[in-house]
Design an enzyme around this catalytic site. Structure first.
Site, PDB file in Angstrom:
ATOM      1  N   THR A 121       0.827  -1.299   0.024  1.00  0.00           N
ATOM      2  CA  THR A 121      -0.132   0.126   0.106  1.00  0.00           C
ATOM      3  C   THR A 121       0.892   1.387   0.099  1.00  0.00           C
ATOM      4  O   THR A 121       1.903   1.296   0.456  1.00  0.00           O
ATOM      5  CB  THR A 121      -0.909   0.217   1.285  1.00  0.00           C
ATOM      6  OG1 THR A 121      -1.602   1.117   1.361  1.00  0.00           O
ATOM      7  CG2 THR A 121      -0.090  -0.200   2.473  1.00  0.00           C
ATOM      8  N   TYR A 145      -1.667   0.149  10.037  1.00  0.00           N
ATOM      9  CA  TYR A 145      -2.041  -0.536   8.968  1.00  0.00           C
ATOM     10  C   TYR A 145      -1.043  -0.287   7.826  1.00  0.00           C
ATOM     11  O   TYR A 145      -0.322  -1.373   7.244  1.00  0.00           O
ATOM     12  CB  TYR A 145      -3.275   0.231   8.106  1.00  0.00           C
ATOM     13  CG  TYR A 145      -3.519  -0.223   6.738  1.00  0.00           C
ATOM     14  CD1 TYR A 145      -3.828  -1.772   6.508  1.00  0.00           C
ATOM     15  CD2 TYR A 145      -3.270   0.765   5.693  1.00  0.00           C
ATOM     16  CE1 TYR A 145      -3.795  -1.859   5.117  1.00  0.00           C
ATOM     17  CE2 TYR A 145      -3.552   0.134   4.402  1.00  0.00           C
ATOM     18  CZ  TYR A 145      -3.678  -0.935   4.104  1.00  0.00           C
ATOM     19  OH  TYR A 145      -3.881  -1.532   2.822  1.00  0.00           O
TER      20      TYR A 145
END
Length: 331
Positions: A121, A145
């Protein structure tokens, strides 16, 4: 045409994973999906694939599938993906993303799987100093995250240095849209992605869209993001697999984006155009940690892979997302 071999797709019943399954099957790969169906849907897995309901950290189930189906590569999508939740429940993210990935990588090494493609990501960059963002930009995640994904990238790098396995970590920017043939799409209830939220509002599932922040350092004051069509993203995974097989001594980390950003208001304007209606917009304060702009420098992926964007049209992305939302409403 004869199969090229079998690829294990973890999280293949989820949004991006299910599109990767379609792309692999369409490219004549066999596919075995590992998914615990906590957030995924069995019906989202194409009938041509085999679904094994298991957690990626279940060594026995994963290794049995790797051996039974003679798996040659892993595409790893399974994990938790809601950024605010990662802040409030960090240990869930380090368990589901980092620890589970470590177990999966160990299983791949134990079973002689030679290639590993990882769903990473742009959150690994945190709030970048320079936009567009290059792969060698500083990695400074601002939430668990992003950190959980970066830790997995580091594990893959170290593992590839010690074992006969190579990898490609693909850092996604904002994934949107749905399979143009209507075979899959974003189905998660309560999703937070802007285009998903906006098309839900367009068909009456929400009463409007919140715009978080109008004072960013951008042309219209709203946050700018690089939106990539999920089918283009899935195609990049198949090309990355071909590269890993062709060059087994090389590993790669590549941005997946179009190199063009759109503001929140530009996205909502696109939804208004495609639907020929006006979605209610609610202006609200910024969310903690939202960068002004997050756009990919995609020169590296264009150099490394034959991949070229085919669906880099904002209205088209919205149109596919809207079509899927309407199908969901009829289910």
């Amino acid at each position: 045409m004869a199969s090229k071999g079998c690829v294990m797709v973890t999280g293949g019943a989820g949004y991006i994973g299910s599109h990767a399954v379609l792309a692999l099957l369409d490219a004549d790969w066999d596919v075995v999906v590992i998914d615990n169906l906590v957030t995924g849907f069995a019906w989202a897995v194409d009938d041509r694939a085999t679904l094994v309901e298991a957690n990626v950290a279940d060594d026995d189930a994963v290794r049995a599938a790797m051996r039974d189906y003679d798996v040659v590569a892993v595409m790893h999508f399974a994990g938790s993906v809601v950024v605010p939740e990662s802040v409030s429940d960090p240990l869930k993210y380090y368990r589901n993303n980092t620890a589970a990935s470590r177990a999966l990588i160990e299983s791949a090494v134990a079973c002689g799987v030679k290639h590993f493609i990882f769903s990473s990501t742009a959150a690994t960059y945190g709030i970048p100093d320079v936009v567009p963002v290059r792969e060698d930009s500083p990695k400074q995640p601002i939430n668990p995250y992003g950190m959980s994904k970066l830790m997995t990238e580091i594990m893959l790098k170290d593992t590839a240095a010690a074992h006969p396995i190579n990898y490609c970590a693909l850092r996604y920017f904002n994934v949107a849209g749905a399979d143009p043939q209507g075979r899959s799409g974003q189905s998660t209830a309560g999703a937070t992605h802007l285009i998903k939220v906006a098309v839900e509002a367009a068909i009456g599932k929400r009463d409007g869209v919140s715009v978080f922040g109008t004072d960013f350092d951008t042309p219209d004051g709203t946050g700018v993001r690089d939106y990539i069509h999920v089918s283009d993203l899935a195609a990049a995974h198949v090309d990355a697999l071909d590269l890993l097989i062709a060059k087994p001594d090389e590993s790669h980390t590549l941005n997946c984006g179009y190199g063009r950003g759109y503001s929140v208001l530009e996205v909502l304007d696109a939804v208004d155009r495609v639907t020929n209606m006006k979605i209610d917009r609610r202006m609200e304060g910024r969310r903690a940690g939202d960068p002004d702009a997050l756009v990919a420098d995609n020169a590296a992926i264009l150099k490394a892979l034959p991949w070229r964007p085919k669906r880099d049209d904002l209205d088209g992305i919205v149109r596919d997302a809207l079509g899927w939302e309407r199908r969901l409403a009829e289910r």
